[in-house]
Design a protein around this motif. Structure first.
Motif, PDB file in Angstrom:
ATOM      1  N   PRO A  87      10.628  16.727  -2.264  1.00 30.16           N
ATOM      2  CA  PRO A  87      10.066  15.610  -1.491  1.00 30.16           C
ATOM      3  C   PRO A  87       9.900  15.727   0.139  1.00 30.16           C
ATOM      4  O   PRO A  87       9.034  15.463   0.769  1.00 30.16           O
ATOM      5  CB  PRO A  87      10.648  14.235  -1.812  1.00 30.16           C
ATOM      6  N   ASP A  88      11.143  16.578   0.612  1.00 31.65           N
ATOM      7  CA  ASP A  88      11.115  16.931   2.052  1.00 31.65           C
ATOM      8  C   ASP A  88      10.682  18.327   2.202  1.00 31.65           C
ATOM      9  O   ASP A  88      10.952  18.779   3.456  1.00 31.65           O
ATOM     10  CB  ASP A  88      12.515  16.489   2.380  1.00 31.65           C
ATOM     11  N   SER A  89       9.895  18.861   1.542  1.00 32.95           N
ATOM     12  CA  SER A  89       9.447  20.334   1.776  1.00 32.95           C
ATOM     13  C   SER A  89       8.644  20.449   2.972  1.00 32.95           C
ATOM     14  O   SER A  89       7.767  19.486   3.283  1.00 32.95           O
ATOM     15  CB  SER A  89       8.690  20.704   0.335  1.00 32.95           C
ATOM     16  N   LYS A  90       9.022  21.488   3.561  1.00 28.79           N
ATOM     17  CA  LYS A  90       8.144  21.800   4.995  1.00 28.79           C
ATOM     18  C   LYS A  90       6.800  22.158   4.882  1.00 28.79           C
ATOM     19  O   LYS A  90       5.884  21.943   5.647  1.00 28.79           O
ATOM     20  CB  LYS A  90       9.037  22.719   5.597  1.00 28.79           C
ATOM     21  N   GLN A  91       6.429  22.573   3.511  1.00 32.76           N
ATOM     22  CA  GLN A  91       4.957  22.946   3.294  1.00 32.76           C
ATOM     23  C   GLN A  91       4.116  21.986   2.943  1.00 32.76           C
ATOM     24  O   GLN A  91       2.901  22.047   2.845  1.00 32.76           O
ATOM     25  CB  GLN A  91       4.871  23.968   2.205  1.00 32.76           C
ATOM     26  N   CYS A  92       4.678  20.552   2.697  1.00 39.48           N
ATOM     27  CA  CYS A  92       3.929  19.269   2.386  1.00 39.48           C
ATOM     28  C   CYS A  92       3.755  18.265   3.623  1.00 39.48           C
ATOM     29  O   CYS A  92       4.689  18.290   4.395  1.00 39.48           O
ATOM     30  CB  CYS A  92       4.567  18.749   1.201  1.00 39.48           C
ATOM     31  N   ASN A  93       2.721  17.471   3.378  1.00 41.27           N
ATOM     32  CA  ASN A  93       2.586  16.350   4.345  1.00 41.27           C
ATOM     33  C   ASN A  93       3.106  15.087   3.682  1.00 41.27           C
ATOM     34  O   ASN A  93       2.953  14.554   2.912  1.00 41.27           O
ATOM     35  CB  ASN A  93       0.901  16.064   4.465  1.00 41.27           C
ATOM     36  N   ASN A  94       4.284  15.123   4.567  1.00 40.21           N
ATOM     37  CA  ASN A  94       5.248  13.994   3.818  1.00 40.21           C
ATOM     38  C   ASN A  94       4.611  12.592   3.685  1.00 40.21           C
ATOM     39  O   ASN A  94       4.978  11.626   3.001  1.00 40.21           O
ATOM     40  CB  ASN A  94       6.531  13.952   4.621  1.00 40.21           C
ATOM     41  N   PHE A  95       3.846  12.533   5.060  1.00 41.49           N
ATOM     42  CA  PHE A  95       3.204  11.140   4.854  1.00 41.49           C
ATOM     43  C   PHE A  95       2.094  10.868   3.700  1.00 41.49           C
ATOM     44  O   PHE A  95       2.415   9.821   2.995  1.00 41.49           O
ATOM     45  CB  PHE A  95       2.254  10.961   6.300  1.00 41.49           C
ATOM     46  N   LEU A  96       1.601  12.240   3.376  1.00 38.72           N
ATOM     47  CA  LEU A  96       0.529  11.761   2.378  1.00 38.72           C
ATOM     48  C   LEU A  96       1.157  11.807   1.075  1.00 38.72           C
ATOM     49  O   LEU A  96       0.940  10.974   0.183  1.00 38.72           O
ATOM     50  CB  LEU A  96      -0.409  13.040   2.225  1.00 38.72           C
ATOM     51  N   LEU A  97       2.225  12.435   0.982  1.00 43.36           N
ATOM     52  CA  LEU A  97       2.958  12.754  -0.312  1.00 43.36           C
ATOM     53  C   LEU A  97       3.588  11.767  -0.730  1.00 43.36           C
ATOM     54  O   LEU A  97       3.650  10.985  -1.705  1.00 43.36           O
ATOM     55  CB  LEU A  97       3.900  13.901  -0.295  1.00 43.36           C
ATOM     56  N   HIS A  98       4.397  11.040   0.256  1.00 39.05           N
ATOM     57  CA  HIS A  98       5.242   9.796  -0.042  1.00 39.05           C
ATOM     58  C   HIS A  98       4.275   8.539  -0.358  1.00 39.05           C
ATOM     59  O   HIS A  98       4.471   7.692  -0.984  1.00 39.05           O
ATOM     60  CB  HIS A  98       6.168   9.602   1.235  1.00 39.05           C
ATOM     61  N   ASN A  99       3.186   8.399   0.560  1.00 37.36           N
ATOM     62  CA  ASN A  99       2.331   7.414   0.173  1.00 37.36           C
ATOM     63  C   ASN A  99       1.522   7.342  -1.224  1.00 37.36           C
ATOM     64  O   ASN A  99       1.479   6.267  -1.759  1.00 37.36           O
ATOM     65  CB  ASN A  99       1.234   7.076   1.346  1.00 37.36           C
ATOM     66  N   LEU A 100       1.250   8.589  -1.481  1.00 35.13           N
ATOM     67  CA  LEU A 100       0.696   8.696  -2.775  1.00 35.13           C
ATOM     68  C   LEU A 100       1.745   8.229  -3.929  1.00 35.13           C
ATOM     69  O   LEU A 100       1.481   7.687  -4.887  1.00 35.13           O
ATOM     70  CB  LEU A 100       0.284  10.102  -2.977  1.00 35.13           C
ATOM     71  N   ILE A 101       2.937   8.606  -3.775  1.00 41.52           N
ATOM     72  CA  ILE A 101       3.887   8.313  -4.779  1.00 41.52           C
ATOM     73  C   ILE A 101       4.395   6.847  -4.771  1.00 41.52           C
ATOM     74  O   ILE A 101       4.278   6.184  -5.891  1.00 41.52           O
ATOM     75  CB  ILE A 101       5.265   9.040  -4.596  1.00 41.52           C
ATOM     76  N   LEU A 102       4.261   6.500  -3.462  1.00 37.85           N
ATOM     77  CA  LEU A 102       4.581   4.702  -3.405  1.00 37.85           C
ATOM     78  C   LEU A 102       3.396   4.132  -4.216  1.00 37.85           C
ATOM     79  O   LEU A 102       3.851   3.024  -4.877  1.00 37.85           O
ATOM     80  CB  LEU A 102       4.480   4.427  -1.971  1.00 37.85           C
ATOM     81  N   ASP A 103       2.139   4.372  -3.900  1.00 37.15           N
ATOM     82  CA  ASP A 103       1.104   3.680  -4.527  1.00 37.15           C
ATOM     83  C   ASP A 103       0.700   4.009  -6.034  1.00 37.15           C
ATOM     84  O   ASP A 103       0.200   3.132  -6.846  1.00 37.15           O
ATOM     85  CB  ASP A 103      -0.240   3.942  -3.687  1.00 37.15           C
ATOM     86  N   THR A 104       1.269   5.234  -6.515  1.00 35.10           N
ATOM     87  CA  THR A 104       1.378   5.372  -7.868  1.00 35.10           C
ATOM     88  C   THR A 104       2.259   4.168  -8.484  1.00 35.10           C
ATOM     89  O   THR A 104       1.895   3.654  -9.681  1.00 35.10           O
ATOM     90  CB  THR A 104       1.953   6.653  -8.212  1.00 35.10           C
ATOM     91  N   GLY A 105       3.354   4.067  -8.015  1.00 34.27           N
ATOM     92  CA  GLY A 105       4.117   2.788  -8.318  1.00 34.27           C
ATOM     93  C   GLY A 105       3.615   1.699  -8.462  1.00 34.27           C
ATOM     94  O   GLY A 105       3.807   0.817  -9.160  1.00 34.27           O
ATOM     95  N   ILE A 106       3.008   1.391  -7.141  1.00 31.11           N
ATOM     96  CA  ILE A 106       2.612   0.143  -6.909  1.00 31.11           C
ATOM     97  C   ILE A 106       1.504  -0.430  -7.910  1.00 31.11           C
ATOM     98  O   ILE A 106       1.564  -1.462  -8.541  1.00 31.11           O
ATOM     99  CB  ILE A 106       1.981  -0.068  -5.653  1.00 31.11           C
ATOM    100  N   THR A 107       0.580   0.602  -8.051  1.00 25.99           N
ATOM    101  CA  THR A 107      -0.454   0.362  -9.089  1.00 25.99           C
ATOM    102  C   THR A 107       0.167   0.212 -10.583  1.00 25.99           C
ATOM    103  O   THR A 107      -0.653  -0.582 -11.275  1.00 25.99           O
ATOM    104  CB  THR A 107      -1.656   1.365  -8.682  1.00 25.99           C
ATOM    105  N   GLN A 108       1.018   1.063 -10.914  1.00 30.11           N
ATOM    106  CA  GLN A 108       1.596   1.103 -12.128  1.00 30.11           C
ATOM    107  C   GLN A 108       2.136  -0.499 -12.512  1.00 30.11           C
ATOM    108  O   GLN A 108       1.992  -1.051 -13.828  1.00 30.11           O
ATOM    109  CB  GLN A 108       2.694   2.051 -12.425  1.00 30.11           C
ATOM    110  N   GLN A 109       2.703  -0.919 -11.569  1.00 32.76           N
ATOM    111  CA  GLN A 109       3.384  -2.446 -11.583  1.00 32.76           C
ATOM    112  C   GLN A 109       2.401  -3.551 -11.734  1.00 32.76           C
ATOM    113  O   GLN A 109       2.483  -4.398 -12.681  1.00 32.76           O
ATOM    114  CB  GLN A 109       4.268  -2.667 -10.613  1.00 32.76           C
ATOM    115  N   LEU A 110       1.007  -3.226 -11.329  1.00 30.72           N
ATOM    116  CA  LEU A 110      -0.002  -4.150 -11.469  1.00 30.72           C
ATOM    117  C   LEU A 110      -0.440  -4.061 -13.069  1.00 30.72           C
ATOM    118  O   LEU A 110      -0.737  -5.006 -13.568  1.00 30.72           O
ATOM    119  CB  LEU A 110      -1.251  -3.825 -10.445  1.00 30.72           C
ATOM    120  N   VAL A 111      -0.594  -2.768 -13.372  1.00 29.93           N
ATOM    121  CA  VAL A 111      -0.691  -2.775 -14.957  1.00 29.93           C
ATOM    122  C   VAL A 111       0.263  -3.488 -15.807  1.00 29.93           C
ATOM    123  O   VAL A 111       0.027  -4.301 -16.843  1.00 29.93           O
ATOM    124  CB  VAL A 111      -0.842  -1.157 -15.489  1.00 29.93           C
ATOM    125  N   GLU A 112       1.432  -3.431 -15.469  1.00 30.11           N
ATOM    126  CA  GLU A 112       2.404  -4.016 -16.344  1.00 30.11           C
ATOM    127  C   GLU A 112       2.470  -5.350 -16.212  1.00 30.11           C
ATOM    128  O   GLU A 112       2.825  -6.056 -17.042  1.00 30.11           O
ATOM    129  CB  GLU A 112       3.738  -3.428 -15.729  1.00 30.11           C
TER     130      GLU A 112
END
Length: 1146
Positions: A704-729
Motif C-alpha cells: 500500500p505504501d509503494s513509491k510507484q503508486c499514488n497513495n491518495f488515489l489507491l487508498h481512497n479507492l480501497i476505502l470506497d470499496t469497503g464503504i459501498t460493500q457495507q451499503l450492499v450488506e
C-alpha cells in the motif's frame, strides 16, 4: 359543464403567446385561468366526462412524489450511507481545498516548469548566434561535404518520383536506428538531430548547404539541454531559409499527399519572428488583370493571410477606380481563424473590371491604418499591394499620409507574366521602407508571401538584447505527433558584420522553439481533490484557453492554432466577462457567482453556484484560474495507515480488497473502477473488465505504501470499496427489487468506485466507469433531490422488441455529509427503473383509483373526471425532465420515444410549455465541432484552378511564345509536382486523411426549467382546435408532470422547437439565425491585450535592400514538348523543380 367538442379550424397563436425567440413572458390569459378554468372544466349538470381539475392533478402529483421518494428512501440508501461514513470515521480525514493557496501553488509550479524551458531556449539562441558568427561562408560547398539525417529521406526513398530519386541526391544522409519513447509518442534517436527541408526548396543550393553546415553544431547544445532537463520535448531551430533542425531525431511524418510543411508558416515561428502587425492588403482588380493573374492574386492573398497570427490585425480591399473591402469587414479585424476564413471566402468573389487606380487603393489603406477608434495591434503597420503593374507612383499620397516619418511600410507584389514596367512598384516599396516582390507563377507564391517577415525582423535584430524576449504561443497541434502543445520562442539574430566598421547585420537567422505538451502542464494541477465539478483553467492575453476541461478540439489543422475563447469554453455571462478581463490584465481575484453550466452529455443546463479564484502566472502571458463548487470545499482522504501500512504485504491481502475481486460480484454487486493512474506500471485499457484485471494483478505485487503508486488515489479507492460493500450488506441485499420494478441499484463515489447491484444488471450498465466523467454523477452533485435521466434515444429498442428488464431510467441523488460543521458530497446513489413497469405504475398513480380499486371509465353517462389510466385515448399524461426530454408517458406507443426531446413527440404541447415559461432556452455555439467534408464548389476551388487556352490560342503561333503560355507552363509544372495546388483544401496536403472531417461551428440549443414553479391550467388557443393542459413541477425532482388533451387535428401544430445541434455559418447568410455572423461579432470585439513589446522602428535600419525580381526564362523547346505531351494525352515526367532561393548570404 362538459368540455366543448373541438373542430379543426385555422391555427392561430394563443392570447399572449410569445415567439420562441423572444424572452420569457407569461401570457395575459394565464392570469385569468385560475378564475375561468375551474367553472369551465367542472360546471354542474355536466353530462359528459370532464378534463381533470387543478386539485385533482395536484393530488396525482403528490402521489407520484411520494412514490418516488419512498422508493429512493428504501433502496437508494442515502441515510444508511451517511451512517456508514460516520461509522468508519476513523478511516478517513476531511481535508480542505483552500482556493487561493491552491491556485498560487499551481501557478508557481507552471512558472517553474516553463522557466526551465526558457533557460534552455536562451542557451540555444546564444549558441546559434555564436556558431553562425564563427561560421565561414563557403561558396564552393558541395552536397557530399555535408552529412546529416534527412528526416524525409525514408519517405523519399520509398517514392520513386521524389526529388532525390529524380536528381540522384549526392548528400550523405545518415541512416539511424530509433527507439520508441512514450514521452514523444514517437520513435526517436537521442544521439542526433533531424533536418526537414520544404519540398519547394533545393537541398543542394549554396545557402542551404551552408545553413546545414553551421547548424550541425547545435546538436551538442540540444544534447546538453536534455541532460540538464530530461523532461524537455522537441527542441527546434526554424531557419529563415526554411530549414528545420530538431532534436531528438525522428522520421518525418510523411503525408499521403505532397508535404507543404514550411517552418516559416508555423504559428510559433510567425509569432517569434516579428512583432504584431496591422496589415491592409489591397488587390488590383482592374480590367487588365487577366483570368490567370487574378487567380494568382487570390491565392497569394490567401497565403498572405496564413502568415498572420491572433496578435495581428488585417483588412482586405480590392480597387480599380474605387476601393472597397472584399468582405463585410469595414475596418481592421483580428487575424483569427474565423475572420481569416471570411476573408478567404470573400476574396474568391473578386471580379476584374475598370481601370487601375493606385491612389484609391492606397488612400483606402492609409485611412484604415489611421483609424484609432478600433482595437488593433498598434505595432508594425504595413500595406501589401498585389497588382499586375502600372505607371502611377502616387507620390502625392505618400507625401500626405506617410512622409517624412514613413511609419507605414509598403510591400508591392507584381503578379503574373506581363511586359509592364515594374520600376514604379519598386520605387513605392523602396520609398516606404518596404520590399518589392514578383510572383510570375503559382510556384513563387509561398516563398514571396512570407519573406516580408525578414524586413519586419530588422528592428528586432537591431534592438539586440532588448528584443531577446521569450514569447509563449497559443495552443496548436504539434506536427510530429505530441498532440496539443504550446511553444516558447526566441528569435535568433545574425551578429556578423560585412567588415570592420561596417553596419551591423540586420537579418533574422530564425526562431528557436521548445515545445511543452499541455498534458505536462495538466499534471501539475490537482485533479481528483477538486471533485467532479471542480477544475483548473488558464488563459492567455487573447482570452484563449490554454487549459480547460472543455478544450477538446474534434479536428486540428496543422496550419492553424487551436483558439477557444474562455467565454466560448463556458456559457458566457457578465460575471465571466469581468473575470476574463481581470485575468488578461494580470490581476488576482476571487468571486462567487451564480452561473449556467452545460452537462457533460450537452443535453442539459444547470444553474449552479461556483467560486472562481485566479492569479497571473509570472514571467508568462498566462493567467491561471480555479473553479470550485461550494460543496467541493472539503474532500475525503483515506487514512488507512493503522489498518494496513503496518502489514508489509501486498494490497491484495487486505480485507476490503476482496470486494474488488470478480468472485465477489455475485453476492456484493458488480464493481467498476475508474480508469485512473493509480500506479505507474498499471496498464491502461478502455475495457473496464480488463483494466480491473490489470489492477488486481498489479496489486498482488505492490504494498500500500509503494513509491510507484499514488497513495491518495489507491487508498481512497480501497476505502470506497469497503464503504459501498457495507451499503450492499445493510440495504440492498435484503430487498426485493422486483417488488418496486427496479432493474438495479447503484452507488458511485469520488474515490472512483461504481457498484451496481445485482451483478447481472452490469450487463446493461452504459454509464462511464469514471464517475467524474459520468453525466448523472455530475448533475446529481449540482442538483438537490432526485435527478431522472432517461436513456438516450439511440439506446432504445422499439416496444415490440423490448425484452423484460432491458430498458431503464436512472434516478440518482447526491449523498451529503456534515462532519464537524464541514459539508461535502462524496457519493451519489440511485436506482434504475424498469421503463415498462413504471409506465404502468405511472398510469395508476395518475388515476382516480387506489391500488385496490378497479378502474372506472368516465363516459357520457357518468359524472367524473378523466384520468391518465382509463382515458388514455383522450388524455395525454407525461413526465418530462428539466431538459425537455420525455421520461414516462401513459401512451404505450410513446414508450419507444422515451429519451427524445418532447418537441419531437408533441411539438404543439412543448411549444406551449415554453411559451408559458415552464422552460427557458439557452443557445450557444460549439467552435470545436467536426463536420463531414463538403464537396468543393467552383469558388472554393478557384485558387487552384488552371487557365484553359482556347482552340484559337493553340492555332496562334505567337501565343506559344507569349507570357500567358509561359505562365501556363509554370502552373502546370508546379501542378504536376505539387498536386495539392489544384485542390481546394491545402490542409489536406499536410498529412490529413483523405476526405477527413473538418472543423466547423455547431449551434447548440438546450432547455432548462424556467421561473414558473406554480401549478396551473392553460389553454393552447388554436381557434376551434384548442387544447387544455395542466403542468405541475414535482417537488424534489427534475420532473414536470403534464396532463393535456390529445390533439384531434393537425392544424393546431405550430412551430417545432429544436434541441439538436445544427450547423452554423459564420459568414453572411440569408438566415442570420443560423449563427453569430462574424460581420456582427467584430463590431463588439472581446477584450484582449497584445504583447507588451513592439519592435517596428530603429533609426539605424538600412532600407536600401528593398526588392528584387524573379527570373525563370522560358525554354521554347521544353515548353513545346510539354504542350505536345498534353495534346497527345501522354503523362509527362516532372521537370527539375524550380527552387526558391533565399536572398541572403549568411
Amino acid at each position: 359543464m362538459a368540455v366543448p367538442a373541438r373542430t379543426c379550424g385555422a391555427a392561430r397563436p394563443g392570447p399572449g403567446a410569445r415567439h420562441p425567440a423572444s424572452g420569457p413572458a407569461r401570457p395575459l390569459s394565464l392570469l385569468l385561468l385560475p378564475l375561468l378554468l375551474p367553472p369551465l372544466l367542472a360546471a354542474p349538470g355536466a353530462s359528459a366526462y370532464s378534463f381533470p381539475q387543478q386539485h385533482t392533478v395536484q393530488h396525482w402529483a403528490r402521489r407520484l412524489e411520494q412514490e418516488i421518494d419512498g422508493v429512493m428512501r428504501i433502496f437508494g440508501g442515502v441515510q444508511q450511507l451517511r451512517e456508514i461514513y460516520k461509522d468508519n470515521r476513523n478511516l478517513f480525514e476531511v481535508q480542505e481545498n483552500e482556493p487561493q493557496k491552491l491556485v498560487e501553488k499551481v501557478a508557481g509550479d507552471i512558472e517553474n516548469l516553463l522557466d526551465r524551458k526558457v533557460q534552455a531556449l536562451k542557451r540555444l539562441a546564444d549558441a546559434a548566434e555564436n556558431f553562425q558568427k564563427a561560421h565561414r561562408w563557403q561558396d564552393n560547398i558541395k552536397e557530399e561535404d555535408i552529412v546529416y539525417y534527412d528526416a524525409k529521406a525514408d519517405a523519399e526513398l520509398d517514392d520513386p518520383e521524389s526529388e532525390d530519386m529524380e536528381r540522384g541526391s549526392k548528400a550523405s544522409t545518415l541512416r539511424l536506428d530509433f527507439v520508441e519513447d512514450s514521452n514523444f509518442k514517437n520513435k526517436v534517436n537521442y544521439s542526433y538531430t533531424a533536418v526537414q527541408i520544404p519540398t519547394d526548396i533545393y537541398k543542394g543550393s549554396t545557402v542551404i548547404l551552408n545553413e546545414l553546415n553551421w547548424t550541425e553544431a547545435l546538436e551538442n547544445v540540444f544534447t546538453e539541454n536534455r541532460r540538464r532537463d530530461p523532461t524537455l520535448l522537441w527542441q527546434v531551430f526554424g531557419s529563415a531559409t526554411g530549414v528545420t533542425r530538431y532534436y531528438p531525431a525522428t522520421p518525418w511524418r510523411a503525408p499521403k499527399k505532397i508535404d507543404l510543411y514550411d517552418v516559416r508558416r508555423r504559428p510559433w515561428y510567425i509569432q517569434g519572428a516579428s512583432s504584431p502587425k496591422d496589415m491592409v492588403i489591397i488587390v488590383d482588380v482592374s480590367g487588365s488583370v487577366s483570368g490567370l493573374t487574378l487567380k494568382l492574386m487570390k491565392t497569394s492573398v490567401c497565403e498572405m493571410l496564413d502568415t498572420l497570427s491572433d496578435d495581428d490585425y488585417v483588412n482586405v480591399a480590392s480597387f480599380n477606380e474605387k476601393a472597397q473591402p472584399v468582405s463585410c469587414f469595414t475596418h481592421l479585424v483580428q487575424a483569427n481563424v474565423r475572420n481569416k476564413k471570411v476573408f478567404k471566402e470573400a476574396v474568391q468573389g473578386m471580379v476584374a473590371k475598370g481601370t487601375t487606380g493606385y491612389k484609391a487603393g492606397f488612400e483606402y489603406a492609409f485611412d484604415q491604418l489611421q483609424n484609432s477608434n478600433i482595437t488593433r495591434a498598434n505595432c508594425n503597420k504595413m500595406i501589401m499591394m498585389f497588382t499586375d503593374g502600372g505607371e502611377d507612383r502616387v507620390q502625392d499620397v505618400f507625401e500626405k499620409y506617410n512622409w517624412p516619418n514613413r511609419t507605414v511600410r509598403v510591400f508591392t507584389f507584381s503578379v503574373g507574366q506581363h511586359n509592364y514596367d515594374v520600376t514604379p512598384l519598386q520605387w513605392m516599396a523602396c520609398a516606404n521602407k518596404g520590399y518589392y516582390f514578383e510572383i510570375p507563377s503559382i510556384g513563387a507564391i509561398r516563398i514571396n508571401t512570407q519573406e516580408y517577415l525578414d524586413v519586419l525582423g530588422r528592428p528586432m535584430v537591431l534592438a539586440g538584447k532588448e528584443a531577446k524576449q521569450v514569447q509563449w504561443t497559443n495552443v496548436y497541434e504539434d506536427a510530429l505527433g505530441l498532440g496539443l502543445v504550446v511553444t516558447g520562442t526566441l528569435p535568433v539574430f545574425n551578429l556578423t558584420q560585412d567588415g570592420p566598421g561596417e553596419k551591423k547585420n540586420q537579418l533574422i537567422l530564425g526562431v528557436m522553439g521548445i515545445d511543452v505538451a499541455l498534458n505536462d502542464i495538466k499534471r501539475l494541477t490537482p485533479n481528483y481533490t477538486l471533485g467532479a465539478n471542480g477544475y483548473v483553467f488558464a488563459i492567455d492575453l487573447n482570452g484563449y484557453v490554454l487549459l480547460h476541461p472543455n478544450l477538446k478540439p474534434q479536428t486540428t489543422n496543422f496550419r492553424e492554432p487551436v483558439t477557444l475563447d474562455f467565454l466560448d469554453a463556458e456559457l458566457e455571462d457578465e460575471n465571466k466577462e469581468e473575470i476574463r478581463r481581470s485575468m488578461i490584465d494580470g490581476y488576482k481575484g476571487h468571486k462567487q457567482i451564480r452561473t449556467l453550466v452545460k452537462s457533460l452529455d450537452e443535453r442539459y443546463i444547470d444553474e449552479v453556484l461556483r467560486n472562481y479564484t485566479w492569479v497571473p502566472i509570472r514571467s508568462t502571458n498566462y493567467s491561471l484560474g480555479l473553479v470550485l463548487p461550494p460543496y467541493s470545499t472539503f474532500y475525503l482522504q483515506a487514512n488507512l495507515s493503522d489498518q494496513i501500512l503496518q502489514v508489509k504485504l501486498p494490497i491484495s491481502k487486505l480485507k476490503d480488497f476482496e470486494f474488488l475481486l470478480p468472485s465477489s460480484f455475485e453476492s456484493e454487486g458488480h464493481v467498476f473502477i475508474a480508469p485512473r493512474e493509480y500506479c505507474k506500471d498499471l496498464n491502461a485499457s478502455d475495457n473496464n473488465t480488463e483494466f480491473l484485471k490489470n489492477f488486481i494483478e498489479l496489486m498482488e505485487k505492490v504494498t500500500p505504501d509503494s513509491k510507484q503508486c499514488n497513495n491518495f488515489l489507491l487508498h481512497n479507492l480501497i476505502l470506497d470499496t469497503g464503504i459501498t460493500q457495507q451499503l450492499v450488506e445493510r440495504v440492498w441485499r435484503d430487498q426485493d427489487l422486483n417488488t418496486y420494478s427496479l432493474l438495479a441499484v447503484f452507488a458511485a463515489t469520488d474515490g472512483g468506485i461504481t457498484r451496481v447491484f445485482p451483478n447481472k444488471a452490469a450487463e446493461d450498465w452504459t454509464e462511464n466507469p469514471e464517475p467524474f466523467n459520468a453525466s448523472f454523477y455530475r448533475r446529481s452533485l449540482d442538483n438537490r433531490g432526485y435527478v431522472f435521466k432517461p436513456p438516450h434515444q439511440d439506446v432504445l429498442l422499439r416496444p415490440l422488441e423490448l425484452e423484460n428488464d432491458t430498458v431503464g431510467i436512472l434516478v440518482s441523488t447526491a449523498v451529503e455529509l456534515s462532519l464537524g460543521g464541514r459539508t461535502l458530497r462524496p457519493a451519489v446513489v440511485g436506482v434504475k427503473l424498469d421503463l415498462e413497469a413504471w409506465a404502468e405504475k405511472f398510469k395508476v398513480l395518475a388515476s382516480n383509483r387506489t391500488h385496490q380499486d378497479q378502474p372506472q371509465k368516465c363516459g357520457p353517462s357518468s359524472h367524473c373526471e378523466m384520468d391518465c389510466e382509463v382515458n388514455n385515448e383522450d388524455l395525454l399524461c407525461v413526465l418530462i425532465d428539466d431538459g425537455g426530454f420525455l421520461v414516462l408517458s401513459n401512451q404505450n406507443h410513446q414508450w419507444d420515444q422515451v429519451g427524445r426531446f418532447f418537441s419531437e413527440v408533441d411539438a404543439n404541447l412543448m411549444l406551449a410549455l415554453y411559451n408559458n415559461s415552464f422552460y427557458t432556452r439557452k443557445e450557444s455555439y460549439d467552435y470545436q465541432a467536426a463536420c463531414a467534408p463538403q464537396p468543393p464548389g467552383n469558388l472554393g476551388a478557384a485558387p487552384r484552378g488552371v487557365f484553359v487556352p482556347t482552340i484559337a490560342d493553340f492555332l496562334n503561333l505567337a501565343w506559344w511564345t507569349s507570357a500567358a503560355a509561359w505562365s501556363l507552363f509554370q502552373q502546370l509544372l508546379y501542378g504536376l509536382i505539387y498536386h495539392s495546388w489544384f485542390q481546394a483544401d491545402p490542409a489536406e496536403a499536410e498529412g490529413s486523411p483523405e476526405a477527413r472531417e473538418s472543423s466547423c461551428v455547431m449551434k447548440q440549443t438546450q432547455y432548462y426549467f424556467g421561473s414558473v414553479n406554480a401549478s396551473y391550467n392553460a389553454i393552447i388557443d388554436c381557434g376551434n382546435c384548442s387544447r387544455l393542459f395542466h403542468a405541475q413541477r414535482l417537488t424534489n425532482t427534475n420532473l414536470l408532470f403534464v396532463v393535456a388533451e390529445k390533439p384531434l387535428c393537425s392544424q393546431c401544430e405550430a412551430g417545432r422547437l429544436l434541441q439538436k445541434e445544427t450547423h452554423s455559418s459564420l459568414t453572411p447568410h440569408p438566415c442570420p439565425a443560423d449563427g453569430p455572423e462574424q460581420c456582427e461579432l467584430v463590431q463588439r470585439p472581446r477584450y484582449r491585450r497584445g504583447p507588451h513589446i513592439c519592435f517596428d522602428y530603429n533609426a539605424t535600419e538600412d532600407t536600401s535592400d528593398c526588392g528584387r525580381g524573379a527570373s525563370f526564362p522560358p525554354s521554347l523547346g521544353v515548353l513545346v514538348s510539354l504542350q505536345l505531351l498534353l495534346l497527345l494525352g501522354l503523362p509527362p515526367r516532372p521537370q527539375p523543380q524550380v527552387h526558391a532561393q533565399a536572398s541572403r548570404r549568411l
